[in-house]
Design an enzyme around this catalytic site. Sequence first.
Site, short mmCIF file in Angstrom:
data_model
loop_
_atom_site.label_atom_id
_atom_site.label_comp_id
_atom_site.label_asym_id
_atom_site.label_seq_id
_atom_site.Cartn_x
_atom_site.Cartn_y
_atom_site.Cartn_z
N GLY A 585 54.83 41.18 42.16
CA GLY A 585 55.74 40.31 41.43
C GLY A 585 56.84 41.15 40.82
N PHE A 587 57.24 41.84 37.77
CA PHE A 587 56.80 42.64 36.63
C PHE A 587 55.64 43.55 36.94
CE2 PHE A 587 58.87 38.91 34.84
CZ PHE A 587 59.75 39.51 33.94
N GLY A 588 55.03 43.38 38.09
CA GLY A 588 53.89 44.24 38.42
C GLY A 588 53.07 43.60 39.52
N ASP A 701 64.98 27.62 41.56
CA ASP A 701 64.69 28.58 42.64
C ASP A 701 63.62 28.02 43.55
OD1 ASP A 701 64.89 30.85 44.13
OD2 ASP A 701 63.80 32.15 42.73
P1 AMP Z 1 55.27 36.10 42.27
O1 AMP Z 1 55.52 37.15 41.27
O2 AMP Z 1 54.81 34.81 41.64
O3 AMP Z 1 56.43 35.87 43.19
O4 AMP Z 1 54.05 36.59 43.15
C1 AMP Z 1 54.19 37.61 44.11
C2 AMP Z 1 53.24 37.37 45.28
O5 AMP Z 1 51.89 37.36 44.84
C3 AMP Z 1 53.45 36.00 45.94
O6 AMP Z 1 54.44 36.04 46.91
C4 AMP Z 1 52.08 35.74 46.55
O7 AMP Z 1 51.94 36.40 47.77
C5 AMP Z 1 51.15 36.38 45.56
N1 AMP Z 1 50.66 35.37 44.59
C6 AMP Z 1 51.21 35.05 43.40
N2 AMP Z 1 50.49 34.09 42.80
C7 AMP Z 1 49.46 33.81 43.61
C8 AMP Z 1 48.38 32.87 43.55
N3 AMP Z 1 48.22 32.06 42.51
N4 AMP Z 1 47.51 32.84 44.58
C9 AMP Z 1 47.69 33.66 45.63
N5 AMP Z 1 48.68 34.53 45.75
C10 AMP Z 1 49.58 34.61 44.76
#
Ligand code: AMP
Length: 932
Positions: A585, A587-588, A701
């Site tokens: 993500g 932030f990490g 977004d």
């Molecule tokens: P994000 O910071 O929300 O964009 O998350 C980065 C990546 O982590 C996403 O593109 C997903 O591949 C994975 N991810 C985030 N949240 C979830 C979740 N609740 N369940 C499964 N994968 C997740």
Amino acid sequence: MQATGGELGWLTWPLDQGDKPGWEVVQRTLNGSQLYTYSVCNVGEREQDNWLRTTFIQRQPAASRVFVELQFIVRDCTSFDGATLTCKETINLFVSEADADVGTTFRKGQFKKVATIAPDEITGKNELRINTETRVVDNLLRKGFYLAFQDNGACVALLSVRVYYKTCPATVQSLASFKETVAAGENKDLRKVIGECVDNAVSEEQPWIFCTVDGEWVVPVGQCQCKAGYEKVDNACKECPEGFFKPTASGDSCQPCPAYTQKQGTGAESCPCLEGFYRAQTDSEMDPCSGLPSAPRNLVASTTQLSAGKLLLSWSPPEDTGGRSDITYSVECQRCDGLVCQTCGEKIRYDPSSSGLTDTRVSVSELDAHLNYTFTVEAHSGVSAYAPQLPSTSALTTSLHYTEPPKITTMRLVERTPTSLSISWDVSPKARVQPRAFRYELMYRKNDANSDVTTYTVLILDKDSVQVSDLAPATAYMFRVQAVGIDGSHGSSMEEQFETSSEVIFGAALGGAAMLFIVAVVLFLRRRGSHVRQGPEDTYFSKQLKPLKTYVDPHTYEDPNTAVMKFAAEIHPSHITKQKVIGAGEFGEVYRGILKAPGRKEVAVAVKTLKPGYSEKQRQDFLSEASIMGQFSHQNIIRLEGVVTKFKHAMIITEYMENGALDRFLRDHDGEFPSFQLVGMLRGIAAGMKYLSDMSYVHRDLAARNILVNNTMECKVSDFGLSRVLEDDPEGTYTTSGGKIPIRWTAPEAIAYRKFTSASDVWSFGIVMWEVMAFGERPYWDMSNKRGFRLPAPMDCPSAVYQLMLQCWLQDRSKRPKFGDIVPLLDKLLRSPDSLKTIADFDPRISIRLPSTSGSDGSPFRSVSEWLESIKMSQYSENFNRAGVVTMDQVMQMKNEDIKNIGVRLPGHLKRIAYSILGLKDQTSTLSVFAV
Ligand code: AMP
């Protein structure tokens, strides 16, 4: 009492026996040494009765039992030539008690026989055999006694007579000393002996022990223990060494002085606390001393939504607890008006109480609106009462300006027309109300009890008047108005009925109260029977109509931590297990993990982490996503499980979505799902978006990469960070207006002048529809294209679905469908599969799923494999090869049947290859674009 000397002065009897004397002293040589014996050897003589009596033996008063040990030699009767019948081999032992020495007076009759003593070994002619026999003389009572040895015709030499009694020797047992004690006589009770504790030992109960007949100590009773400052070393009590202490009389050894105490010299009974450290009364001397707790941290106040006049104070435990776990808190309140502050007094109520709090929160009620309160929270511990310092040194102060929404006092009709009503209202208190601290919620509906359907409209306003238009003439409307605080608290409402006029007035000006936003809600209230007039809809308006929930921007909170606390449950990190990294993500890292909260069953979760080295701003931005997500509760919105904020590593815990991001998921399953399944996914996304728009939340977004898919292919909207559009999205492109915007997904008005609305979200939804129908293809968007250019239909896209996309991309945002329209529309398509059968026109030449009809440099494909790679169908290279299709010319000749025959079975793939061949054949056609 050994009789070894030659002149013991023992008495012999009879005194004179002529030439055959009785016992006499005879000097003998035994083993080379000279010794005297009492001997008698009148073998073969008649009637021998020779006595040998000892001198008076004084008795130790306690010794009632004495032992007589004899050493003697007896000659074998057979060793005498011409052995006589009268020869004996035994002597007799006698005793006579007396209180005083009777001198030479001897009376046989006064003696009592003790035993006949026979030798174990008799002495023959040549060698000497010495016997040792011991006999007990028991039950002695008088001051002394005589022993006598009677010979009746044996040849005996008495070498020694030892008379003794037994004692238990002086001893120290269990730190008690016992004196030497004469053993008790036979058949007597064991002798109970009282002991004394050794130096520096004490006992509660007097120690005692038994001395046995045999002179042994048994059964010690009662313990002596070394007193305070002393410990047992062997059989004594020694002073505790330096730096050690012992607080009480006990069997324990000395302990090193605990932490934060002063080291003492030897023999210390306690170690006093170092300066600035204390012990509570309940602490033992063994416990370390503790310091005062430091101040509670992060004191925040939040208003609770449900009831006015109430707020929740919460804080984090002190950084330094002084090493104690008995931390409690107390809260004090000051009311400040300008610079003048005074204590809040007894009116304020605290729940659970204002002191002795073990939780780091307290709810405070009965507060007046529009006043500044200053709350001081102190941390106390068990030692606070013993410390001379004031506990206020461990306090934090916060002020809270608390605003209660005012109540509506009057409602009046200002103007009416056949189609509109202008109304206004008054509030109390009027003064001091902070502007924009609240808004008005106005709800109205036709007062029509006959209708099966109650439609009411909710207006959120920031003025105390409104003109409602588009009404029916000569119709009664019910209006209810209520002030709603920014924290969601409600002031009391008022309800009135107003009627539109019947005559037509032309030119009625429709002015406008400033409407922040308008939400129309349609409630279908089914009657349970036709006869019920006063059905639920009648009471609904005033009683059951719940205020519409709207999204609260975490920025409205002065302290973002308050928003997190309000909308997100705090989870203890020990309840979270991180299993594996699943994404990155802004932030990490994002982990898959398990959440096991007490009393709840395990759930799979996604754990978003905040990478180390973040700034406070980044931490707040990171957590803002949780403050937003936590306000939502919908099947198609990613669910927040909670947050970790009270520990160093902040985390956001959400439900786990097995199939990850939607774009990726579709690319991985290219061509594998039939249209209705794709439309089903879109329906879910639309439902989630409808919910968000109903909450007045604009996503900004919306894109397939921000949709997550679970294992049942359910789609949920995610990615709610506040900064996300600006920094997070890799699709973000800088616009001329300065912001960063994911151009391909963003509506023109949002790109041009940052007009982000639910209508611009609808535009983005159209792009998501396109992404989904194109199995995760990247939307083609040429910025050089001017207005009016739209994405072409993806391959195999049902015409009705493509039509909806085009509607979402209408230039005039007011003409775009609402999410509230999109959901039922998609539902309708899903209900009638036939509606998906008509496929939209597809132009292979412009499909970005077939990025080019020639090689990357524009030249024709040089090989079949190069071509297959360009359309991402390399997996079929081998099939073409086996079938002997090795040149592009051969490819161009292929019919759909041929493609199927070489082993391309999936309809999606079949079509992709067929369309590509179609495109190859028609390289000269011009690019067509879809204009709306
Ligand atoms: P994000 O910071 O929300 O964009 O998350 C980065 C990546 O982590 C996403 O593109 C997903 O591949 C994975 N991810 C985030 N949240 C979830 C979740 N609740 N369940 C499964 N994968 C997740």
